[in-house]
Design an enzyme around this catalytic site. Structure first.
Site, PDB file in Angstrom:
ATOM      1  N   PHE A  48      -1.587 -20.413 -61.880  1.00 24.84           N
ATOM      2  CA  PHE A  48      -2.990 -20.167 -61.507  1.00 24.84           C
ATOM      3  C   PHE A  48      -3.846 -19.631 -62.648  1.00 24.84           C
ATOM      4  CE2 PHE A  48      -0.113 -19.173 -57.866  1.00 24.84           C
ATOM      5  CZ  PHE A  48      -0.236 -20.400 -57.250  1.00 24.84           C
ATOM      6  N   PRO A  73      -1.154 -38.122 -51.170  1.00 25.20           N
ATOM      7  CA  PRO A  73      -1.925 -37.368 -50.161  1.00 25.20           C
ATOM      8  C   PRO A  73      -1.234 -36.083 -49.710  1.00 25.20           C
ATOM      9  CG  PRO A  73      -1.759 -39.694 -49.552  1.00 25.20           C
ATOM     10  CD  PRO A  73      -0.854 -39.492 -50.736  1.00 25.20           C
ATOM     11  N   GLN A 121      -2.302 -28.854 -52.413  1.00 29.41           N
ATOM     12  CA  GLN A 121      -3.079 -28.228 -53.482  1.00 29.41           C
ATOM     13  C   GLN A 121      -4.409 -27.719 -52.950  1.00 29.41           C
ATOM     14  OE1 GLN A 121      -2.745 -28.661 -57.525  1.00 29.41           O
ATOM     15  NE2 GLN A 121      -1.160 -27.674 -56.356  1.00 29.41           N
ATOM     16  N   GLU A 147      -8.103 -27.116 -58.737  1.00 34.54           N
ATOM     17  CA  GLU A 147      -8.896 -25.894 -58.600  1.00 34.54           C
ATOM     18  C   GLU A 147     -10.142 -26.025 -57.738  1.00 34.54           C
ATOM     19  OE1 GLU A 147      -8.574 -23.545 -62.658  1.00 34.54           O
ATOM     20  OE2 GLU A 147      -8.376 -25.685 -62.930  1.00 34.54           O
TER      21      GLU A 147
HETATM   22 MO1  MOS Z   1      -6.006 -22.824 -64.036  1.00 44.11          MO
HETATM   23  S1  MOS Z   1      -6.998 -21.043 -63.755  1.00 44.11           S
HETATM   24  O1  MOS Z   1      -6.829 -23.526 -65.318  1.00 44.11           O
HETATM   25  O2  MOS Z   1      -4.349 -22.512 -64.146  1.00 44.11           O
END
Ligand code: MOS
Length: 749
Positions: A263, A644, A650, A716
Site C-alpha cells: 500500500f 474480474p 482490489q 488505488e
Molecule cells: Mo501505492 S500508495 O503507489 O503502493
C-alpha cells in the site's frame, strides 16, 4: 454499453482447466498464490530459514531532534544469547544516500530517509532506530533491546503540524507534478462570483498497517548480499543496498516472492532493511529482523496530515468559473514525499480560472511516504466534499453539478483525454444504486432512531506506465515460462500476467508459469502508483509477439502452420524458444531506461486516468451519533479488466481502506515531544469486518486505446472519493458538515 459486475467473490466461478485457449483474458480465474497462502506454504520475508540464523531487534530514539551523547549497552549485552549490540560507535560503515538520476536510474530515490543509520549520532525523529541487538533467538533480542540506554543533547524540534503549517512554503514540485498550477485569475473570479463556497478541510496522518509487518532476512556470502525483504520495489531496493554497502549491484539479490500487502509503505527502503544487512555483516551470520507493529509505526513512514483551503465559484446555473485549492502537507529535513493533494482538483472539472498550490511544512518527524492513493485520497475528499457543498448552495443535484462541468480536455494543460467515462460511471451508478430515491433535503430520511443519508463522490487516479524487462520462454512440451521481477503483494499480479501470456501465445492458461519477486530475474517495475499490470503487460506482449513471429516462421518452414506452437517446435527439433525485452548489461540497462523515458513521454501526450463514481448509504444514530454504512456501490471506468475476480477484490479492498480513512484511522503525535502515540494496532483503529457493508463494485470495461490491452491500473482508484461520499452522506443524514477527518461520532451529533 455493458457493465460488468462481480459481486461477492463468486466461489467456484471457474476451474483453471476449463479456461479455453485464447479465452483467459477477462475470466475470473482464481489467484495463483491463493493455495500457497491459505495452506501456509508461502514463505514471507521473516520466514526464510538459514543455518545459524540470528535475530535482531532495533532500539528507537526517544527524542525528536538532537545528538546522542552517551550509550550504555552493558545490560543488553549481558542478556544470555545476545551476540552483539550495534550503535553508531561500532556498526559497519555505509555510504550516504546517493542523489536520484532519472536518466541513469531511480534506485537511490527510494530512500525512505537520508539518515546514515547507526553511522551518525544525530537523531532526526522520535522513533529513529539508533541501535540494534542481535541474538541467538528473538526472545533474547526483544528482552535486551529496551535495556540499551542512551543520553542525548536535545534541541527544539518542529513536531506540531498545527504550529508548523504556518511556516509552510510553496513546493518546488517535480517532473510529474508541479508545485503550483494556475490559469486565468481565480482570485478575481472569486471576488465577483455569483455563487461561491470557500472552505477548509483537514485530514490526519495515517499509518501503514499491512497484514505483514515489515521484515528482512539478510545474509552475506563474502561481499555478496541476499535479502528477503518486504518490498514492493525489488529492483530499486537492490540498487539502493548495493550503493549503500559499496558493492556491485550484481552482488546483491533481493527476494520478495510473497509480500503481505504494501500500500505504498514498502515502496521506499526503510531503516529495518539497511540495519538487517548491517547486522548480518557485523555478526557474520544470517539475520532476521522482523519489525513489531510499533516498530513499523516508528520506522516506516505513513501519510502526511493535511490542511486545505478550497474555494469553488459558479454561475447560478452551476457552471464552475473558478477553483482555488491551497494545501499544506508536511515534509522532513531527512526525507518526505510531496503528497499531490491537488491532483483531483487539477484534472476533474472544467473551470476557466484555476489556482492550485502545494505548500510544505518541514518537520522533525519520521518522513512521510506514499500510502493508499497518495495525493488523490486526500485531494478527492477535499474537492468532492466541496462540490457537494456547492451543489447545496446552488440547490442542484450533486451529480448534475458534476455533469454540468465535464471538461472536453484536461482542465490543467489542455491535454486530450485518452479515455473518460465519468459521465457514464455516474449515470449507470446512479441507476444501479437507486440515487433517484434520495430526498435531497438534509435530515429528511429516517428509519426509527436512525438518520439515513446517501452520498456520492467522484473517484480519480492517474494511470502511469513504468518499464519492465521480461523473458518469455516457450517450450516444446507446450508450456511457457514468464520471468520478471514484479511484485505479488496479494493483488493477483502473477495471475493476470499468466492470463495475458496465454492468450498472446495462443496456449492454455494452465500451461503458463510465472516467476517474479526476485532480482535474479529480469528487473520489473516497482509496484506502486497502480502501474504494474499495464507496465508488465507492455513488455510481456512485446516478448510474446516476438515469439509468435519466430514460431510462425518456423511453422512455415516445417509445414505446421495452424498447429499448436509446441507441434511446430517439435517438428523443428527445437526444445524451446525465448524472447526478451531488455537486458541487464550496462548497455541493456541504459536502453531499458531509454525505453521507459520514451513510453513515459509518449504517455504524457494524453491525460490518462482511472475514474469512477462512489455511492453510499449510511445511518447515523440520532441519539448516540453512531455511524453505520449500510450500502456501497463503486462504479468504475478502469479500462479493460483482465480478471474480474481480482479486480473486484482490489476495488473492494480499496473502498475498505477509504472507509478506514473516513471513519477511524489517525496518527496521533504528541505535540510536546513528537512521539507517535498511536503506534501499533491497539491505538490505531482500522475498520474490522463488522464495520463493512456488502460492497457492490462494477465497471464499464471500456478499453483505453492508448494502453496495452486497454488496461488502466485499478489498484488505488477505489480509495479515492470514499471519504467524501461518506462525509456527504453524513451531511445528508444529519445536516452536519464534517470537514475534519476522521468522522468520529462526536462530530455527527
Ligand atoms: Mo501505492 S500508495 O503507489 O503502493
Amino acid at each position: 454499453m455493458t457493465t460488468h459486475a462481480n459481486p461477492h467473490g463468486e466461489p467456484g466461478s471457474n476451474t483453471d482447466a476449463s479456461v479455453p485457449v485464447g479465452g483467459a483474458v477477462g475470466r475470473p480465474v482464481d489467484r495463483r498464490d491463493g493455495h500457497a497462502k491459505v495452506t501456509g506454504t508461502a514463505l514471507f520475508s521473516a520466514e526464510h530459514r538459514y543455518p545459524n540464523l540470528t535475530y535482531a531487534t532495533m532500539v528507537h530514539a526517544t527524542i525528536a531532534r538532537g545528538t546522542i551523547t552517551g550509550i550504555d549497552t552493558a545490560a543488553a549485552a549481558a542478556v544470555p544469547g545476545v551476540l552483539a549490540v550495534l550503535t553508531h560507535l561500532n556498526a559497519p560503515r555505509i555510504r550516504p544516500v546517493r542523489k536520484a538520476n532519472i536518466i541513469r536510474d531511480l534506485g537511490p530515490s527510494i530512500s525512505g530517509t537520508a539518515v546514515d543509520y547507526l553511522n551518525t549520532d544525530q537523531v532526526f525523529w522520535d522513533g529513529q532506530p539508533i541501535a540494534v541487538v542481535i541474538a541467538e533467538n528473538s526472545a533474547a533480542a526483544n528482552e535486551a533491546a529496551p535495556l540499551v540506554t542512551m543520553t542525548y543533547r536535545e534541541v527544539p524540534a518542529r513536531v506540531d503540524f498545527a504550529v508548523e503549517q504556518k511556516n509552510a512554503t510553496v513546493a518546488k514540485g517535480d517532473l510529474t507534478f508541479a508545485g503550483v498550477a494556475k490559469k486565468g485569475d481565480a482570485d478575481a473570479a472569486l471576488a465577483t462570483a455569483e455563487v461561491s463556497v470557500d472552505l477548509h478541510y483537514t485530514t490526519p496522518g495515517l499509518q501503514h498497517n499491512a497484514i505483514e509487518p515489515h521484515a528482512t532476512t539478510a545474509t552475506w556470502d563474502g561481499d555478496h548480499l541476499t535479502v528477503h525483504d518486504t518490498t514492493q520495489s525489488t529492483d530499486q531496493t537492490h540498487k539502493y543496498l548495493a550503493w549503500r554497502f559499496g558493492v556491485p549491484a550484481s552482488h546483491v539479490r533481493v527476494r520478495a516472492e510473497f509480500v503481505g500487502g504494501a500500500f505504498g509503505g514498502k515502496f521506499a527502503v526503510w531503516p529495518g532493511t539497511v540495519i538487517a544487512a548491517m547486522a548480518a555483516k557485523a555478526v557474520g551470520r544470517p539475520v532476521r529482523l522482523a519489525l513489531s507493529r510499533k516498530a513499523v509505526s516508528w520506522s516506516a513512514g505513513g501519510r502526511t496530515a493535511s490542511s486545505n483551503r478550497i474555494a469553488l465559484c459558479a454561475t447560478r446555473d452551476g457552471q464552475l468559473t473558478a477553483l482555488i485549492q491551497d494545501s499544506i502537507t508536511r515534509t522532513g529535513s531527512v526525507g518526505g514525499l510531496l503528497e499531490a493533494t491537488s491532483s483531483p482538483a487539477r484534472h476533474l472539472y472544467g473551470a476557466d480560472n484555476m489556482l492550485t498550490r502545494q505548500n510544505l511544512a518541514e518537520m522533525d518527524l519520521l518522513p512521510n511516504t506514499s500510502l493508499r492513493a497518495p495525493g488523490e485520497a486526500i485531494g478527492s475528499f477535499v474537492l468532492e466534499s466541496a462540490m457537494d457543498e456547492l451543489a447545496y448552495e446552488l440547490a442542484m443535484d450533486p451529480i448534475a453539478l458534476r455533469m454540468r462541468n465535464e471538461p472536453k480536455t484536461d482542465p490543467t494543460g489542455g491535454k486530450k483525454f485518452s479515455q473518460r467515462m465519468l459521465r457514464e460511471a455516474f449515470q449507470t451508478g446512479a441507476e444501479r444504486f437507486g440515487w433517484a430515491n434520495r430526498d435531497p433535503r438534509p435530515r429528511s430520511m429516517r428509519d426509527g432512531e436512525w438518520l439515513v443519508g446517501m452520498g456520492t463522490a467522484a473517484a480519480y487516479h492517474p494511470a502511469v506506465r513504468l518499464t519492465a524487462d521480461v523473458k518469455v520462454r516457450l517450450s516444446d512440451d507446450g508450456t511457457a515460462l514468464v520471468q520478471c521481477s514484479f511484485h505479488e503483494m496479494g493483488m493477483g499480479a502473477a495471475t493476470v500476467q499468466a492470463q495475458i501470456t496465454a492468450d498472446a501465445l495462443g496456449i492454455g492458461y494452465e500451461k503458463v508459469r510465472v516467476e517474479y519477486g526476485d532480482t535474479a530475474l529480469p528487473p520489473g517495475p516497482m509496484a506502486g502508483n497502480s502501474n504494474q499490470t499495464a507496465t508488465v503487460a507492455t513488455s510481456v506482449l512485446a516478448a510474446c509477439a516476438e515469439l509468435t513471429r519466430k514460431v510462425t516462421a518456423l511453422a512455415r518452414r516445417t509445414g505446421t502452420t495452424g498447429q499448436e506452437p509446441a507441434t511446430t517446435l517439435r517438428a523443428a527439433h527445437i526444445p524451446f524458444l525465448e524472447a526478451s525485452v531488455g537486458s541487464t548489461t550496462r548497455l541493456g540497462a541504459l536502453r531499458s531506461q531509454g525505453r521507459f523515458l520514451t513510453t513515459f513521454l509518449k504517455d504524457q501526450r494524453w491525460s490518462k486516468a482511472a475514474r469512477g463514481a462512489q455511492f453510499c448509504e449510511i445511518r447515523v444514530n440520532a441519539d448516540t451519533g453512531e455511524l453505520r454504512i449500510s450500502r456501497w456501490l463503486g462504479m468504475f471506468d478502469v479500462g479493460h479488466v483482465i480478471n474480474p475476480k481480482t479486480a473486484a477484490s482490489q476495488l473492494r479492498g480499496s473502498i475498505v481502506m477509504g472507509i478506514g480513512m473516513a471513519l477511524s484511522e489517525q496518527t496521533l503525535i504528541d505535540p510536546r515531544n513528537g512521539r507517535t502515540m498511536s503506534a501499533g494496532l491497539d491505538s490505531y483503529y482500522l475498520p474490522v469486518h463488522a464495520d463493512i457493508p456488502p460492497i457492490d463494485v462494477a465497471w464499464l470495461n471500456e478499453p483505453d486505446k492508448t494502453m496495452p490491452l486497454g488496461i488502466i491500473g485499478l489498484g488505488e482508484v477505489g480509495v479515492t472519493g470514499v471519504a467524501a461520499a461518506i462525509a456527504n452522506a453524513v451531511f445528508h443524514a444529519t445536516g452536519r458538515r464534517v470537514r475534519d477527518l476522521p468522522i468520529s461520532l462526536d462530530k455527527t451529533l
